[in-house]
Motif scaffolding. Structure first.
Motif, PDB file in Angstrom:
ATOM      1  N   ALA A 163      -6.591  11.283   7.916  1.00 10.82           N
ATOM      2  CA  ALA A 163      -6.748  10.099   8.779  1.00 10.82           C
ATOM      3  C   ALA A 163      -8.221   9.891   9.122  1.00 10.82           C
ATOM      4  CB  ALA A 163      -5.912  10.249  10.048  1.00 10.82           C
ATOM      5  N   LEU A 164      -8.913  11.009   9.406  1.00 11.75           N
ATOM      6  CA  LEU A 164     -10.341  10.908   9.739  1.00 11.75           C
ATOM      7  C   LEU A 164     -11.139  10.413   8.543  1.00 11.75           C
ATOM      8  CD1 LEU A 164     -11.217  14.077  11.848  1.00 11.75           C
ATOM      9  CD2 LEU A 164     -11.099  11.696  12.590  1.00 11.75           C
ATOM     10  N   GLU A 165     -10.801  10.965   7.379  1.00 12.11           N
ATOM     11  CA  GLU A 165     -11.493  10.570   6.150  1.00 12.11           C
ATOM     12  C   GLU A 165     -11.330   9.082   5.878  1.00 12.11           C
ATOM     13  OE1 GLU A 165     -10.895  14.433   3.442  1.00 12.11           O
ATOM     14  OE2 GLU A 165     -10.054  12.579   2.607  1.00 12.11           O
ATOM     15  N   PRO A 182       0.439   0.468  12.833  1.00  9.61           N
ATOM     16  CA  PRO A 182      -0.108   1.741  12.401  1.00  9.61           C
ATOM     17  C   PRO A 182       0.232   2.029  10.944  1.00  9.61           C
ATOM     18  CG  PRO A 182       1.469   1.990  14.217  1.00  9.61           C
ATOM     19  CD  PRO A 182       1.626   0.623  13.663  1.00  9.61           C
ATOM     20  N   LEU A 183      -0.699   2.648  10.262  1.00 10.92           N
ATOM     21  CA  LEU A 183      -0.427   3.166   8.925  1.00 10.92           C
ATOM     22  C   LEU A 183      -0.399   4.683   9.058  1.00 10.92           C
ATOM     23  CD1 LEU A 183      -2.744   0.884   6.762  1.00 10.92           C
ATOM     24  CD2 LEU A 183      -0.284   0.702   7.090  1.00 10.92           C
ATOM     25  N   ILE A 184       0.747   5.253   8.775  1.00 12.49           N
ATOM     26  CA  ILE A 184       0.907   6.696   8.974  1.00 12.49           C
ATOM     27  C   ILE A 184       0.306   7.425   7.771  1.00 12.49           C
ATOM     28  CG2 ILE A 184       2.526   8.555   9.518  1.00 12.49           C
ATOM     29  CD1 ILE A 184       2.752   6.290  11.540  1.00 12.49           C
ATOM     30  N   VAL A 185      -0.623   8.317   8.067  1.00 16.77           N
ATOM     31  CA  VAL A 185      -1.352   9.015   7.019  1.00 16.77           C
ATOM     32  C   VAL A 185      -0.871  10.460   6.892  1.00 16.77           C
ATOM     33  CG1 VAL A 185      -3.649   9.824   6.360  1.00 16.77           C
ATOM     34  CG2 VAL A 185      -3.378   7.538   7.347  1.00 16.77           C
ATOM     35  N   GLY A 236       1.449  16.034  12.452  1.00 16.42           N
ATOM     36  CA  GLY A 236       1.776  15.596  11.103  1.00 16.42           C
ATOM     37  C   GLY A 236       1.948  14.093  10.967  1.00 16.42           C
ATOM     38  N   SER A 237       1.686  13.354  12.058  1.00 25.21           N
ATOM     39  CA  SER A 237       1.850  11.897  11.953  1.00 25.21           C
ATOM     40  C   SER A 237       0.550  11.179  12.331  1.00 25.21           C
ATOM     41  CB  SER A 237       3.014  11.407  12.815  1.00 25.21           C
ATOM     42  OG  SER A 237       2.650  11.414  14.178  1.00 25.21           O
ATOM     43  N   ALA A 238      -0.574  11.816  11.992  1.00 29.69           N
ATOM     44  CA  ALA A 238      -1.861  11.155  12.256  1.00 29.69           C
ATOM     45  C   ALA A 238      -1.852   9.800  11.557  1.00 29.69           C
ATOM     46  CB  ALA A 238      -3.011  12.020  11.751  1.00 29.69           C
ATOM     47  N   ARG A 239      -2.541   8.862  12.147  1.00 26.03           N
ATOM     48  CA  ARG A 239      -2.431   7.490  11.639  1.00 26.03           C
ATOM     49  C   ARG A 239      -3.693   6.679  11.882  1.00 26.03           C
ATOM     50  NH1 ARG A 239       2.483   6.383  15.395  1.00 26.03           N
ATOM     51  NH2 ARG A 239       2.781   8.506  14.717  1.00 26.03           N
ATOM     52  N   LEU A 256       0.839  -1.203   0.000  1.00 26.83           N
ATOM     53  CA  LEU A 256       0.000   0.000   0.000  1.00 26.83           C
ATOM     54  C   LEU A 256       0.870   1.248   0.000  1.00 26.83           C
ATOM     55  CD1 LEU A 256      -2.483  -1.075   2.811  1.00 26.83           C
ATOM     56  CD2 LEU A 256      -3.009  -0.916   0.372  1.00 26.83           C
ATOM     57  N   PRO A 257       0.343   2.347  -0.566  1.00 26.87           N
ATOM     58  CA  PRO A 257       1.123   3.592  -0.587  1.00 26.87           C
ATOM     59  C   PRO A 257       1.055   4.338   0.747  1.00 26.87           C
ATOM     60  CG  PRO A 257      -0.972   3.949  -1.655  1.00 26.87           C
ATOM     61  CD  PRO A 257      -0.947   2.501  -1.247  1.00 26.87           C
ATOM     62  N   LEU A 258       1.165   3.614   1.847  1.00 23.03           N
ATOM     63  CA  LEU A 258       1.148   4.255   3.161  1.00 23.03           C
ATOM     64  C   LEU A 258       2.399   3.827   3.899  1.00 23.03           C
ATOM     65  CD1 LEU A 258      -2.533   3.692   4.357  1.00 23.03           C
ATOM     66  CD2 LEU A 258      -1.504   5.850   3.664  1.00 23.03           C
ATOM     67  N   LEU A 259       2.841   4.715   4.801  1.00 22.77           N
ATOM     68  CA  LEU A 259       4.048   4.444   5.552  1.00 22.77           C
ATOM     69  C   LEU A 259       3.730   3.507   6.708  1.00 22.77           C
ATOM     70  CD1 LEU A 259       6.993   5.378   5.675  1.00 22.77           C
ATOM     71  CD2 LEU A 259       6.232   7.197   7.226  1.00 22.77           C
ATOM     72  N   MET A 260       4.460   2.407   6.803  1.00 24.17           N
ATOM     73  CA  MET A 260       4.291   1.526   7.954  1.00 24.17           C
ATOM     74  C   MET A 260       5.412   1.803   8.940  1.00 24.17           C
ATOM     75  SD  MET A 260       3.460  -2.025   5.986  1.00 24.17           S
ATOM     76  CE  MET A 260       2.739  -2.825   7.402  1.00 24.17           C
ATOM     77  N   THR A 261       5.197   1.444  10.205  1.00 26.58           N
ATOM     78  CA  THR A 261       6.278   1.600  11.178  1.00 26.58           C
ATOM     79  C   THR A 261       7.089   0.305  11.213  1.00 26.58           C
ATOM     80  OG1 THR A 261       4.962   0.791  13.032  1.00 26.58           O
ATOM     81  CG2 THR A 261       4.851   3.151  12.576  1.00 26.58           C
ATOM     82  N   GLU A 262       8.173   0.335  11.994  1.00 20.02           N
ATOM     83  CA  GLU A 262       9.061  -0.834  12.108  1.00 20.02           C
ATOM     84  C   GLU A 262       8.475  -1.871  13.049  1.00 20.02           C
ATOM     85  OE1 GLU A 262      12.279  -1.625  10.956  1.00 20.02           O
ATOM     86  OE2 GLU A 262      11.600  -0.169   9.473  1.00 20.02           O
ATOM     87  N   SER A 263       7.200  -2.037  13.030  1.00 21.92           N
ATOM     88  CA  SER A 263       6.579  -2.857  14.058  1.00 21.92           C
ATOM     89  C   SER A 263       6.434  -4.303  13.649  1.00 21.92           C
ATOM     90  CB  SER A 263       5.198  -2.297  14.383  1.00 21.92           C
ATOM     91  OG  SER A 263       4.452  -3.240  15.112  1.00 21.92           O
ATOM     92  N   SER A 264       6.825  -5.214  14.556  1.00 24.94           N
ATOM     93  CA  SER A 264       6.506  -6.612  14.299  1.00 24.94           C
ATOM     94  C   SER A 264       5.541  -7.108  15.362  1.00 24.94           C
ATOM     95  CB  SER A 264       7.781  -7.457  14.274  1.00 24.94           C
ATOM     96  OG  SER A 264       8.514  -7.224  15.445  1.00 24.94           O
TER      97      SER A 264
END
Ligand SMILES: *Cc1c(COP(=O)(O)O)cnc(C)c1O
Length: 382
Positions: free
Chosen positions: A329-331, A320-323, A354-357, A307-315
């Motif tokens: 993010a609300l939309e 979270p998908l950073i929007v 700036g990092s709503a997710r 997906l064209p969204l930023l993921m965190t380094e989370s395993s």
């Protein structure tokens, strides 16, 4: 400015920034699904990572406990609210985690407040990861000690802050798994730095305990670190609520004298303790649940990486998908809702500007189909 004006202005500011928070009453559901206004949603916002809030043995524990002890504890633990069930469970927790003592609190928020308020004095310093949970930072800001925040998960940044020596004591604060990012702290490096500066380390492992480490013992166990103070909470993987502080004997005795959230608050009902005891059984025997959770995490990450969204380094279960912008993010959360998916948009001040997710959480009880559906809808709307 009058009270009325002040309140109106604060609310207006929130609205304008797309940061206004609203609760929505649901009609119940399970870990996997949620009913709101008569409509069923797939739930990707729960912290009930192993589905234990719905586990028959945990429910049975609460019911049996209520029959035996009634539903309320009747007072603070310092008066009549401390039963043999509390004492036995504290001992079991301490043994499980390898500490002298465990003290039960009614919430993780309260436990963190109580700890920092009781321990920190003027002249001390508190060094906290900048993404630490509100309960830690809030308490830190009210403590008489000096608060400095180090860069998220960066031991070098902590090292810099530790450089100047202080007259008082040093407490370093981090989470095991970060609640809004899902990434794990480099605990061994943080502990080594802290101890070489004669400080103490406090780890809040609200999101690690139950799901990470051998037998679900948590982030510290996994990284072979024994912090001076460990906070675990029971509202996430345990599926109930409440918290415990794990520490050595003198600290436990000190907290029993000076932790005001413990002394001046009604203790956890004994029935809840019995439910927690059953939840701990499930966690100790929970390798299969943890395996299912991990399979779901892998499956989601693989799909979401396209997906064209930023993921965190989370395993971890928190994905979270950073929007970016609040309104986006609300939309996006709104679009997912129309498609029958319940995912919460997280905005500042909970996360940096700036990092709503979209804070997606996965659980052991999600099915392959649920995740396929989530990925499909995300794909259509991103
Ligand atoms: C949820 C959470 C808390 C608060 O715990 P409660 O028992 O819900 O009050 C504290 N710290 C972290 C990191 C959390 O995620």
């Amino acid at each position: 400015m009058s009270w009325a004006q002040r309140i109106e202005q604060a609310l207006d500011e929130r609205l304008l920034a797309s940061a206004y928070r609203q609760r929505q009453a649901n009609q119940g559901g399970s870990t996997r699904g949620l009913t709101v206004d008569g409509r069923r949603y797939l739930n990707f916002s729960s912290n009930d990572y192993l589905g234990l809030s719905q586990h028959p043995a945990v429910i049975q524990g609460w019911q049996d406990g209520a029959k035996r002890h009634g539903v309320g504890s009747g007072g603070s633990g310092h008066v009549t609210g401390y039963t043999e069930a509390h004492a036995a469970f504290e001992q079991r927790l301490a043994q499980w985690q390898g500490y002298d003592r465990a003290l039960l609190f009614i919430s993780g928020f309260g436990a963190n407040q109580a700890l920092l308020a009781a321990l920190m004095q003027k002249g001390d310093r508190l060094l906290a990861d900048r993404l630490s949970h509100a309960s830690l930072l809030e308490a830190a800001m009210h403590a008489p000690s000096r608060l400095r925040r180090f860069q998220h998960n960066q031991p070098e940044s902590l090292a810099g802050l530790l450089q100047p020596a202080v007259a008082g004591e040093t407490l370093v604060v981090t989470e095991g798994v970060f609640s809004m990012d899902g990434d794990e702290a480099p605990l061994a490096a943080l502990a080594a730095l802290t101890h070489s500066a004669n400080g103490w380390l406090l780890v809040d492992d609200a999101h690690g305990v139950g799901v990470i480490g051998e037998g679900g013992r948590g982030s510290c166990w996994k990284q072979e670190v024994c912090p001076d103070l460990l906070v675990i909470t029971f509202g996430k993987a345990f599926g109930v609520s409440g918290a415990a502080v794990l520490c050595d004997e003198p600290v436990a005795e000190y907290l029993l004298q000076f932790a005001r959230h413990l002394i001046y608050s009604t203790s956890m009902p004994a029935a809840q303790v019995v439910a927690l005891d059953a939840a701990l059984d499930c966690i100790q025997k929970g390798d299969e649940l943890r395996q299912r959770l991990n399979n779901n995490i892998h499956y989601f990450r693989e799909g979401a990486s396209r997906l064209p969204l930023l993921m965190t380094e989370s395993s971890t279960a928190i994905q979270p998908l950073i929007v970016g912008e609040n309104h986006r993010a609300l939309e996006l959360a709104g679009s997912l809702r129309e498609e029958g998916l319940w995912v919460t948009a997280i905005r500042p001040p909970t996360v940096p500007e700036g990092s709503a997710r979209l804070r997606i959480t996965l659980t052991a009880v999600h099915q392959r189909d649920d995740i396929d559906r989530l990925l499909e809808v995300l794909h259509d709307h991103c």
